[in-house]
Every structure is written in structure tokens, then in C-alpha cells.
Design a protein around this motif. Structure first.
Motif, PDB file in Angstrom:
ATOM      1  N   ALA A 160     -27.784   1.844  13.165  1.00 26.67           N
ATOM      2  CA  ALA A 160     -28.039   3.008  14.196  1.00 26.67           C
ATOM      3  C   ALA A 160     -26.656   3.981  14.184  1.00 26.67           C
ATOM      4  CB  ALA A 160     -28.146   2.324  15.350  1.00 26.67           C
ATOM      5  N   PHE A 161     -25.548   3.423  14.057  1.00 23.68           N
ATOM      6  CA  PHE A 161     -24.335   4.579  13.879  1.00 23.68           C
ATOM      7  C   PHE A 161     -24.190   5.198  12.622  1.00 23.68           C
ATOM      8  CE2 PHE A 161     -23.409   1.113  17.131  1.00 23.68           C
ATOM      9  CZ  PHE A 161     -22.517   1.945  18.124  1.00 23.68           C
ATOM     10  N   ARG A 162     -24.408   4.806  11.378  1.00 24.03           N
ATOM     11  CA  ARG A 162     -24.363   5.421  10.399  1.00 24.03           C
ATOM     12  C   ARG A 162     -25.703   6.471  10.401  1.00 24.03           C
ATOM     13  NH1 ARG A 162     -24.266   1.644   5.215  1.00 24.03           N
ATOM     14  NH2 ARG A 162     -25.352   0.426   6.532  1.00 24.03           N
ATOM     15  N   LEU A 163     -26.940   6.219  10.839  1.00 21.30           N
ATOM     16  CA  LEU A 163     -27.728   6.956  10.931  1.00 21.30           C
ATOM     17  C   LEU A 163     -27.573   8.042  11.787  1.00 21.30           C
ATOM     18  CD1 LEU A 163     -30.707   7.382   9.620  1.00 21.30           C
ATOM     19  CD2 LEU A 163     -31.822   6.120  11.503  1.00 21.30           C
ATOM     20  N   ALA A 164     -26.982   7.855  12.994  1.00 22.82           N
ATOM     21  CA  ALA A 164     -26.468   8.774  13.979  1.00 22.82           C
ATOM     22  C   ALA A 164     -25.773   9.849  13.336  1.00 22.82           C
ATOM     23  CB  ALA A 164     -25.885   8.383  15.159  1.00 22.82           C
ATOM     24  N   ALA A 165     -24.981   9.531  12.529  1.00 20.63           N
ATOM     25  CA  ALA A 165     -23.963  10.405  11.744  1.00 20.63           C
ATOM     26  C   ALA A 165     -24.836  11.058  10.659  1.00 20.63           C
ATOM     27  CB  ALA A 165     -22.880   9.645  11.065  1.00 20.63           C
ATOM     28  N   PHE A 166     -25.729  10.345  10.010  1.00 23.80           N
ATOM     29  CA  PHE A 166     -26.467  11.043   9.013  1.00 23.80           C
ATOM     30  C   PHE A 166     -27.436  12.016   9.187  1.00 23.80           C
ATOM     31  CE2 PHE A 166     -29.409  10.308   5.192  1.00 23.80           C
ATOM     32  CZ  PHE A 166     -28.664  10.456   4.236  1.00 23.80           C
ATOM     33  N   HIS A 167     -27.757  11.684  10.535  1.00 24.89           N
ATOM     34  CA  HIS A 167     -28.977  12.838  11.321  1.00 24.89           C
ATOM     35  C   HIS A 167     -28.091  14.226  10.944  1.00 24.89           C
ATOM     36  CE1 HIS A 167     -30.227  15.214  14.350  1.00 24.89           C
ATOM     37  NE2 HIS A 167     -31.549  14.743  14.027  1.00 24.89           N
ATOM     38  N   ASP A 168     -26.877  14.333  11.652  1.00 25.74           N
ATOM     39  CA  ASP A 168     -26.172  15.775  11.510  1.00 25.74           C
ATOM     40  C   ASP A 168     -25.900  15.914  10.039  1.00 25.74           C
ATOM     41  OD1 ASP A 168     -26.734  15.545  14.218  1.00 25.74           O
ATOM     42  OD2 ASP A 168     -24.435  15.394  14.673  1.00 25.74           O
ATOM     43  N   LEU A 169     -25.602  15.220   9.238  1.00 22.02           N
ATOM     44  CA  LEU A 169     -25.122  15.585   7.690  1.00 22.02           C
ATOM     45  C   LEU A 169     -26.265  16.117   7.292  1.00 22.02           C
ATOM     46  CD1 LEU A 169     -22.960  12.329   6.899  1.00 22.02           C
ATOM     47  CD2 LEU A 169     -22.197  14.616   7.544  1.00 22.02           C
ATOM     48  N   VAL A 170     -27.498  15.577   7.319  1.00 17.14           N
ATOM     49  CA  VAL A 170     -28.628  16.098   6.744  1.00 17.14           C
ATOM     50  C   VAL A 170     -29.051  17.483   7.582  1.00 17.14           C
ATOM     51  CG1 VAL A 170     -31.203  15.552   6.133  1.00 17.14           C
ATOM     52  CG2 VAL A 170     -29.144  13.884   5.948  1.00 17.14           C
ATOM     53  N   SER A 171     -29.200  17.185   8.770  1.00 11.88           N
ATOM     54  CA  SER A 171     -30.031  18.438   9.409  1.00 11.88           C
ATOM     55  C   SER A 171     -29.154  19.610   9.249  1.00 11.88           C
ATOM     56  CB  SER A 171     -30.294  18.119  10.854  1.00 11.88           C
ATOM     57  OG  SER A 171     -29.095  17.789  11.492  1.00 11.88           O
ATOM     58  N   LEU A 172     -27.672  19.545   9.305  1.00 11.88           N
ATOM     59  CA  LEU A 172     -26.870  20.764   9.601  1.00 11.88           C
ATOM     60  C   LEU A 172     -26.884  21.261   8.081  1.00 11.88           C
ATOM     61  CD1 LEU A 172     -23.991  19.443  11.865  1.00 11.88           C
ATOM     62  CD2 LEU A 172     -25.660  21.384  12.268  1.00 11.88           C
TER      63      LEU A 172
END
Length: 235
Positions: A160-172
Motif C-alpha cells: 500500500a505504501f509503495r502503491l501510494a507513491a507509485f500512483h503519483d509517479l505514474v499519474s504525474l
């Protein structure tokens, strides 16, 4: 709308080990998320970053100055409970990745795209085992199912923690491949961000900078760099 902000009520913070990781205590009272869940963080380094943010608060608590706390809250309160949905949403970027859609003209833009984006796709093929195909123009063309499914499995494997970060890395960045590239240290985060902004940089060269667009881009850049930091602190 009320501009009331909660007051600082503690003297000092401390990082303590707990079941499943680490948490932050304020004068011995454990911090909770906005949804009243326990703030259990995966690493001491992340807990220390969160504790520093609480220590930095003065008379009033300002969440805008607490990015690591906000990201941790999002991981616990949101991503944990919607993991599959978030992972699927991000994995879908792989079938229409920014890096795959190339200009046919002008030639200089097409050249820059090939020069800056091809190495990222080559890296993904070699390191992630997923070769995405380049498309001329902007009309969607499905990517090979094997590559898309492999990338999807890797996204779902994130906690969950890496996915939360990954969300912004991808969407941005607009790119699943650049999200993985940032997470896995393909190049420095600032360089990866610049690569994702190639088309916008080209337009600025042709027509000049727009002050509002520049300001918005800088906010996104800061969020992208924060997401990389949060990702690294989760490991």
C-alpha cells in the motif's frame, strides 16, 4: 468556510516500534490517521520523516506542510482499502503509455522523442521484461497483452505504501514506464521528470512560457519528487 486549524498540543514527538512497523507518539500518545486508524509505518526512516513534520508545527497544525504524513495517511486510509482498484487504474497506463505515442512532425520533435523516450522503453524491455510498441500519431493501438499483463502483475505486487507513491509517479508523469523507472532508479528523478515533460517543453520553445503553466508544472514536479522520496522511505 471556517479557517480554524487545530492547535499544537504536544511538547515532543518520538518514533517507537510497534506491531507491523513503527509509529509516532506525541507526548506518549500515538498518532492516528484522519480515519482514526493506527499510523503504522513500514520503516523507521519514514516514521522519522513523519515525526520531523510534527515537530516542525508551531502554534497551529498545517497539513500543507506535512507531505510525508499526508502520503502515509493516504496509504493507510485509502490505498489499503482500494488496493486492487488503484493498481488496475495505474496498470491501465501501460496500454496507452505516453512514451509510445510519437509525433510524425515536426521532425525535430520526433527526433527528440526517439532520443529521450526510446531508452526508457528499452530499459523496460530489458529490466521489466515488457516490450511496448511505438505508435505514430495519437490514435490508440493496443499493446502486446503479454507485456501489459506482466506490468499489471508488478503493479499489483506493490504494497500500500509503495502503491501510494507509485500512483503519483505514474499519474504525474503520464507514463507507467517512467513510474517504474523512477521507482527503480533508472535515472535521477529530476531527469525522469524532464523526460516526461518533453512535449510541454517543446511547446514552450515554440510559443514561449505561460506563467500559470510554469507554476502548475513546478507544483507537479515537487509532488513527483516527493513521491519518489516517499517510495524510497517505504523500503
Amino acid at each position: 468556510m471556517s479557517d480554524w486549524k487545530p492547535k499544537r498540543f504536544w511538547t515532543s514527538s518520538a518514533v517507537v516500534e510497534t506491531d507491523g512497523g513503527y509509529t509516532v507518539e506525541l507526548d506518549g500518545r500515538r498518532v492516528k490517521t484522519p480515519a482514526k486508524a493506527a499510523l503504522v509505518l513500514p520503516t523507521r526512516a519514514m516514521a522519522e520523516a513523519v515525526a520531523r513534520e510534527w515537530d516542525a508545527q508551531e502554534k497551529e497544525i498545517d497539513p500543507a506542510t506535512m507531505p510525508f504524513t499526508r502520503s502515509a495517511n493516504a496509504a493507510i486510509d485509502k490505498v489499503t482499502h482500494q488496493h486492487a482498484e488503484v493498481a488496475d487504474m495505474l496498470a491501465d497506463y501501460g496500454d496507452s503509455d505516453l512514451l509510445c505515442y510519437r509525433a510524425t512532425h515536426p521532425r525535430e520533435l520526433a527526433r527528440r522523442q526517439a532520443e529521450q523516450w526510446d531508452p526508457a522503453l528499452d530499459w523496460a524491455a530489458e529490466t521489466l521484461g515488457a516490450r511496448l510498441q511505438v505508435v505514430a500519431g495519437v490514435v490508440h493501438q493496443p499493446q502486446p497483452a503479454e507485456a501489459v499483463n506482466r506490468l499489471r502483475d508488478m503493479v499489483h505486487a506493490l504494497d500500500a505504501f509503495r502503491l501510494a507513491a507509485f500512483h503519483d509517479l505514474v499519474s504525474l508523469s503520464g507514463s507507467l514506464i517512467l513510474g517504474f523507472a523512477a521507482a527503480r532508479n533508472w535515472r535521477k528523478p529530476d531527469e525522469i521528470w524532464r523526460i516526461s515533460r518533453l512535449d510541454e517543453s517543446w511547446q514552450a520553445e515554440q510559443w514561449g512560457d505561460d506563467d500559470e503553466a510554469v507554476q502548475a508544472a513546478e507544483i507537479k514536479r515537487a509532488a513527483f519528487l516527493h513521491a519518489k522520496q516517499f517510495h524510497d522511505l517505504s523500503i
